[in-house]
Design a protein around this motif. Structure first.
Motif, short mmCIF file in Angstrom:
data_model
loop_
_atom_site.label_atom_id
_atom_site.label_comp_id
_atom_site.label_asym_id
_atom_site.label_seq_id
_atom_site.Cartn_x
_atom_site.Cartn_y
_atom_site.Cartn_z
N LYS A 1 0.83 -1.21 0.00
CA LYS A 1 0.00 0.00 0.00
C LYS A 1 0.86 1.26 0.00
CE LYS A 1 -4.22 -1.68 2.27
NZ LYS A 1 -5.12 -1.51 3.44
N ASN B 1 -0.49 8.63 5.59
CA ASN B 1 -1.83 8.31 6.10
C ASN B 1 -2.09 6.81 6.12
OD1 ASN B 1 -2.57 10.97 6.59
ND2 ASN B 1 -3.27 11.30 4.49
N VAL B 2 -1.50 6.07 5.17
CA VAL B 2 -1.60 4.61 5.17
C VAL B 2 -1.00 4.06 6.47
CG1 VAL B 2 -0.74 2.47 4.11
CG2 VAL B 2 -1.65 4.31 2.67
N THR C 1 1.41 9.74 -3.36
CA THR C 1 2.31 10.72 -2.76
C THR C 1 2.79 10.22 -1.41
OG1 THR C 1 0.58 11.91 -1.55
CG2 THR C 1 1.00 12.62 -3.83
N THR C 2 3.84 10.86 -0.89
CA THR C 2 4.32 10.50 0.45
C THR C 2 3.30 10.88 1.51
OG1 THR C 2 5.54 12.59 0.47
CG2 THR C 2 6.79 10.60 -0.07
N GLU C 3 2.50 11.91 1.27
CA GLU C 3 1.48 12.30 2.24
C GLU C 3 0.42 11.20 2.36
OE1 GLU C 3 0.76 14.73 5.19
OE2 GLU C 3 2.19 15.37 3.66
N ILE C 4 0.02 10.63 1.21
CA ILE C 4 -0.95 9.54 1.23
C ILE C 4 -0.33 8.32 1.92
CG2 ILE C 4 -2.20 7.90 -0.23
CD1 ILE C 4 -2.55 10.20 -2.25
N GLU D 1 -3.24 4.72 9.43
CA GLU D 1 -4.45 3.91 9.46
C GLU D 1 -4.20 2.53 10.04
OE1 GLU D 1 -5.71 3.97 5.43
OE2 GLU D 1 -6.46 6.03 5.51
N SER E 1 1.16 4.15 -3.16
CA SER E 1 0.57 5.46 -2.87
C SER E 1 1.00 6.48 -3.91
CB SER E 1 0.96 5.93 -1.47
OG SER E 1 0.50 5.04 -0.48
#
Length: 370
Positions: free
Chosen positions: A287, A299-300, A293-296, A303, A291
């Motif tokens: 995951k 968030n992974v 971006t690194t921001e996404i 989570e 992603s």
């Protein structure tokens, strides 16, 4: 041929506001208005494109952005200032109109940052009549469209552009001469300080000052982190704090010391490798790697379980420190202590390396002592 300097967006917003207020006062506004850049203290003349009174207590003025020989997407964009005489208790109220971004992480406040606020307030206050109060609304008609071509959303700014910057002069960052200018500034500061703080961009510079870091010890590197590290070592600097957005500084953990995305990226590969290093399971690794971006990807990790974020980014910060020290020694045979602080898109600190925390205490303490 030497690249031509220009001015940052807040300067043109301020010039528009000055022109509108003077027009309200029935003064003759010529083709230019004069203002103090504050940072640096320098008096400049800024061209005014249009100015008109809307009624007896409000006026609108327009300037056009000129960042000089810089590949700035705001080049030639119009900047409007709507000035209205009010009965507010505050003598000057600043607002963001259409095209000025909204800070989603700060209760929807207009993205008008500290330098822009200071510039407007200090230039407008002397022009006010006794007991006069005004509301100044800055409008960027093309701001919403231009914002889609920036990374503003990564820093929690949506629906427009930011009035961001720490000074009035726009340096031609795209010109080769700019690296020379940065290195000259670094060498000058190295004569006064053995510890310096490197910021890749304006967000880092602005946030560092808000945190109380001594502005005299701040150096903007743009994407030339490697050459600036080497220059610092050769200039006698003993300690360097790397302060920047995690999606940019993470490249250093992979040995990438020129951080422009046209030359090298590898951010997700670097992040995935550090995730694997601390033992994340394969499904999460996939995951993260997939992603956008690194921001996404961050968030992974959040989570799953929050301790993974701490483990992964502590490892990344430590690697940045070690890789930077190795880079310096390889190119200069000098030993320099390097620490790092990484922030995220809401401008909160994501991680501080142990060395980064120690250096931050020093540069903040020196500010307090002054």
């Amino acid at each position: 041929m030497t690249a031509r300097k220009g001015y940052t967006l807040p300067v043109f917003a301020c010039a528009s506001a000055i022109a509108a207020l003077r027009h309200l006062h029935q003064e003759i506004v010529e083709d230019t208005v004069t203002l103090d850049l504050i940072e640096p203290h320098q008096i400049v003349d800024i061209p005014i494109e249009q100015v008109a009174k809307l009624n007896h207590h409000s006026a609108l003025a327009i300037t056009r952005s000129d960042p000089g020989d810089n590949l700035d997407l705001t080049k030639n964009t119009p900047i409007w200032a709507f000035v209205e005489i009010t009965e507010n208790t505050e003598r000057i109220t600043l607002k963001g109109g259409e095209g000025i971004g909204i800070q989603i992480n700060h209760e929807g406040k207009a993205a008008i940052y500290s330098y822009a606020q200071k510039l407007l307030l200090e230039n407008l206050k002397p022009l006010l009549k006794p007991d006069e109060s005004i509301t100044v609304t800055i409008i960027l008609p093309e701001g919403k469209n231009l914002a889609t071509r920036t990374s503003n959303a990564a820093f929690g700014v949506v629906e427009g552009l930011s009035l961001l910057g720490t000074r009035g002069i726009s340096e031609p960052l795209s010109a080769p001469e700019q690296l020379d200018a940065y290195q000259i500034e670094l060498s000058q500061k190295a004569r006064a300080f053995e510890t310096l703080v490197f910021c890749v961009g304006e967000n880092g510079l602005d946030l560092a000052q808000q945190m109380g870091i001594n502005p005299s010890q701040l150096i903007k590197t743009a994407n030339w982190v490697g050459p600036m590290l080497a220059t610092a070592a050769l200039s006698g600097v003993r300690e360097i704090l790397l302060f920047g957005y995690h999606g940019k500084l993470i490249k250093l953990a992979g040995g990438i010391f020129h951080t422009h995305h046209h030359l090298a990226d590898g951010r997700l590969e670097i992040l995935t490798a550090h995730c694997a290093r601390v033992g994340l399971p394969t499904p999460i690794l996939q995951k993260v790697f997939d992603s956008a971006t690194t921001e996404i990807a961050l968030n992974v990790l959040r989570e799953t379980e929050n301790h993974w974020v701490e483990l992964v980014y502590n490892a990344i910060a430590s690697t940045i420190d070690l890789r930077s020290q190795d880079y310096i020694y390889k190119h200069t045979q000098k030993k320099v202590n390097v620490g790092s602080i990484l922030f995220e898109r809401n401008r909160s600190i994501l991680v501080q390396s142990r060395t980064g925390s120690l250096i931050k205490e020093k540069v903040c303490q020196q500010t307090d002592d002054k």
